[in-house]
Design a protein around this motif. Structure first.
Motif, PDB file in Angstrom:
ATOM      1  N   LYS A   1       2.404 -11.816   5.865  1.00  0.00           N
ATOM      2  CA  LYS A   1       0.942 -12.067   5.863  1.00  0.00           C
ATOM      3  C   LYS A   1       0.542 -13.009   4.727  1.00  0.00           C
ATOM      4  CE  LYS A   1      -0.733  -8.505   8.714  1.00  0.00           C
ATOM      5  NZ  LYS A   1      -1.505  -7.309   8.900  1.00  0.00           N
ATOM      6  N   ALA A   2       1.204 -12.869   3.577  1.00  0.00           N
ATOM      7  CA  ALA A   2       0.893 -13.757   2.440  1.00  0.00           C
ATOM      8  C   ALA A   2       1.225 -15.209   2.814  1.00  0.00           C
ATOM      9  CB  ALA A   2       1.672 -13.330   1.202  1.00  0.00           C
ATOM     10  N   LEU A   3       2.368 -15.394   3.494  1.00  0.00           N
ATOM     11  CA  LEU A   3       2.768 -16.746   3.927  1.00  0.00           C
ATOM     12  C   LEU A   3       1.769 -17.310   4.933  1.00  0.00           C
ATOM     13  CD1 LEU A   3       6.602 -16.134   4.371  1.00  0.00           C
ATOM     14  CD2 LEU A   3       5.523 -17.449   2.553  1.00  0.00           C
ATOM     15  N   ASP A   4       1.363 -16.452   5.892  1.00  0.00           N
ATOM     16  CA  ASP A   4       0.380 -16.883   6.906  1.00  0.00           C
ATOM     17  C   ASP A   4      -0.927 -17.292   6.243  1.00  0.00           C
ATOM     18  OD1 ASP A   4       2.219 -16.286   8.789  1.00  0.00           O
ATOM     19  OD2 ASP A   4       1.276 -14.424   9.497  1.00  0.00           O
ATOM     20  N   LYS A   5      -1.374 -16.479   5.285  1.00  0.00           N
ATOM     21  CA  LYS A   5      -2.658 -16.747   4.640  1.00  0.00           C
ATOM     22  C   LYS A   5      -2.582 -18.038   3.823  1.00  0.00           C
ATOM     23  CE  LYS A   5      -6.325 -14.403   2.086  1.00  0.00           C
ATOM     24  NZ  LYS A   5      -6.735 -15.559   1.275  1.00  0.00           N
ATOM     25  N   ALA A   6      -1.467 -18.194   3.099  1.00  0.00           N
ATOM     26  CA  ALA A   6      -1.308 -19.405   2.283  1.00  0.00           C
ATOM     27  C   ALA A   6      -1.303 -20.656   3.175  1.00  0.00           C
ATOM     28  CB  ALA A   6      -0.019 -19.324   1.470  1.00  0.00           C
ATOM     29  N   THR A   7      -0.612 -20.557   4.318  1.00  0.00           N
ATOM     30  CA  THR A   7      -0.554 -21.690   5.257  1.00  0.00           C
ATOM     31  C   THR A   7      -1.943 -21.977   5.817  1.00  0.00           C
ATOM     32  OG1 THR A   7       1.688 -20.994   5.819  1.00  0.00           O
ATOM     33  CG2 THR A   7       0.661 -22.587   7.300  1.00  0.00           C
ATOM     34  N   ALA A   8      -2.655 -20.905   6.197  1.00  0.00           N
ATOM     35  CA  ALA A   8      -4.019 -21.063   6.742  1.00  0.00           C
ATOM     36  C   ALA A   8      -4.955 -21.684   5.700  1.00  0.00           C
ATOM     37  CB  ALA A   8      -4.556 -19.704   7.187  1.00  0.00           C
ATOM     38  N   ASP A   9      -4.695 -21.397   4.411  1.00  0.00           N
ATOM     39  CA  ASP A   9      -5.520 -21.972   3.335  1.00  0.00           C
ATOM     40  C   ASP A   9      -5.122 -23.409   2.989  1.00  0.00           C
ATOM     41  OD1 ASP A   9      -6.886 -19.614   3.231  1.00  0.00           O
ATOM     42  OD2 ASP A   9      -5.999 -18.874   1.372  1.00  0.00           O
TER      43      ASP A   9
END
Length: 477
Positions: free
Chosen positions: A19-27
């Protein structure tokens, strides 16, 4: 008894990473090229034993606040010439249910799978950081069996001066050295993430127990202290490169060591078993509030506790009292007492416990020359989930009689782990981390408004309430 399922912890770390990777990518961050290192921080003292050959836990993890080991502690106190303080000189800790060594002894005595695995040379011991790093770096396929100095300092097995496992302690307790992990500093490249995780090949280069990470996240230099308010509350003061032995019931422990060749910073620590957990108790067991955040609103309905004092000694008291025979009390109740008074008394109980620890800490620090004078220069840095509660922070400043500073980002535990990881690979410099000027601009300061005489009277009443908790563990059920 308080336990965790170790495999569930691995699974939650896996989900968290994804989830941290997904959020960082989305940001908008390019994780593939941008992610340089990983820092890790964990709940300390919680003890896991697992099989080297299968990677499976041999028993559930026994959590820091679990008190099943009180009989093990009593037995050791009776048998050892130094009683409760037998190991204090070497490891800085008294014999208490809190530390990993007695949890390990309990498993060695009571769990057949553990006895068997140790006999066969198939057992590995670790705190949660060790369990995670072993799994993250390959597990049964060459996983690294390591812990960092801050977590090791909480096992009751590490010598504070040599930063290695203390042989006389291991011999006295009958703990085989071969099941213990290698001890490393808080900021160095430990190993790389292996296959089967959401990311691979990235170095793990920071590892600290949660309270030590918060200390680094708060940039506590020598003579500075922080309090983290979570399930429990943990107050640490950096004492510099000297181990300060407390005369007032505190623990001597490690603050951090920011690299294999870096100087070791030590700390005085006072731990409070029940802080936010008392709010959860109001919510889950008494149903007085339906969410933790409601307590502030409820407590604001009254402007005092109406003479009610609540001491949450649910499973004994930690620093500076060290009474595992204590149990919770609520005193001063009258017909006039409402749930708002009780809610406010619960908030006050968290702040009084922190004050008790800080008073002890300041006495030790002044006696040892770590700080010149307790009153003139003292600021308490605070972090952790409960600090969003403004009333709690104001009560804390009032009861201390000194300012409380809350940073803009209260998740300083995660920040400290990131600092340690970045420091090891050259993303941060140490002077940048400890430059507090920038951060104070965005923090909130709570100043005391209570008059000195009333503050003293309240503190005396609190001490009377604490004394009422002693010798209650064997009340008939």
């Amino acid at each position: 008894w308080v336990e965790h399922e170790p495999m569930e912890i691995l699974e939650s770390v896996r989900v968290c990473m994804a989830k941290a990777l997904d959020k960082a990518t989305a940001d908008g961050h390019n994780v593939d090229s941008g992610l340089k290192a990983i820092g890790l921080t964990n709940q300390r003292e919680t003890t896991v034993l697992w099989s080297k050959s299968t990677g499976c836990p041999l028993y559930n993890a026994i959590v820091w606040m679990d008190a099943r080991t009180s009989s093990v502690c009593r037995k050791l106190e009776k048998e050892l010439p130094g009683g409760k303080t037998h190991f204090l000189e070497a490891v800085g800790l008294p014999i208490s249910t809190y530390f990993s060594a007695v949890k390990l002894l309990w498993m060695m005595e009571n769990v057949d799978a553990v006895k068997e695995a140790i006999k066969k040379g198939d057992a590995l011991f670790g705190t949660i950081d060790t369990w995670l790093i072993w799994n993250l770096t390959g597990g049964v396929n060459g996983g690294l069996h390591v812990t960092d100095v801050s977590n090791a300092s909480r096992t009751m097995l590490m010598n504070l001066k040599t930063l290695d496992w203390d042989k006389p302690t291991l011999e006295t307790l009958g703990i085989p050295a071969e099941i213990l992990p290698k001890i490393v500093s808080n900021s160095e490249i430990i190993g790389k993430i292996g296959k089967g995780w959401p990311i691979t090949g990235i170095p793990i280069s920071g590892c600290l127990g949660d309270q030590h990470a918060a200390m680094l996240g708060q940039a506590c230099k020598k003579g500075e202290a922080k309090s983290t308010y979570g399930t429990g509350a943990f107050i640490l003061m950096n004492t510099g490169e000297e181990v300060v032995k407390s005369k007032h019931g505190l623990l001597s422990t490690l603050a951090f060591k920011l690299g294999p060749k870096a100087p070791t910073n030590y700390a005085l620590e006072g731990s409070i078993a029940i802080a936010g957990a008392a709010v959860q108790w109001l919510r889950d067991s008494l149903g007085i509030i339906s969410s933790a955040s409601e307590i502030e609103e409820l407590a604001l309905q009254v402007n005092s506790t109406g003479g009610v004092y609540f001491v949450p000694a649910f499973n004994g008291l930690f620093a500076p009292w060290w009474r595992d025979d204590a149990r919770g009390v609520c005193i001063g109740i009258t017909r006039f007492t409402s749930k708002a008074h009780i809610a406010r008394a619960v908030l006050e109980s968290m702040c009084f416990q922190v004050k008790d620890v800080l008073d002890s800490m300041q006495k030790d620090a002044v006696e040892k020359g770590v700080i010149k004078d307790a009153k003139s220069e003292f600021l308490l840095r605070v972090d952790g989930g409960a600090t969003v509660n403004n009333l709690l922070m104001q009560i804390q400043a009032d009861l201390l009689g000194s300012p409380v500073i809350r940073p803009a980002d209260i998740e300083t535990t995660a920040l400290g782990a990131a600092f340690a990881a970045g420091l090891a690979i050259g993303v941060f410099k140490e002077e940048e981390i400890f430059d507090s000027g920038e951060r104070t601009k965005t923090s909130t300061t709570f100043k005391p408004v209570l008059n000195e005489e009333f503050r003293k009277k309240k503190a005396e009443s609190w001490c009377r309430a604490v004394e009422r908790t002693f010798n209650l563990a064997d009340l008939s059920l």
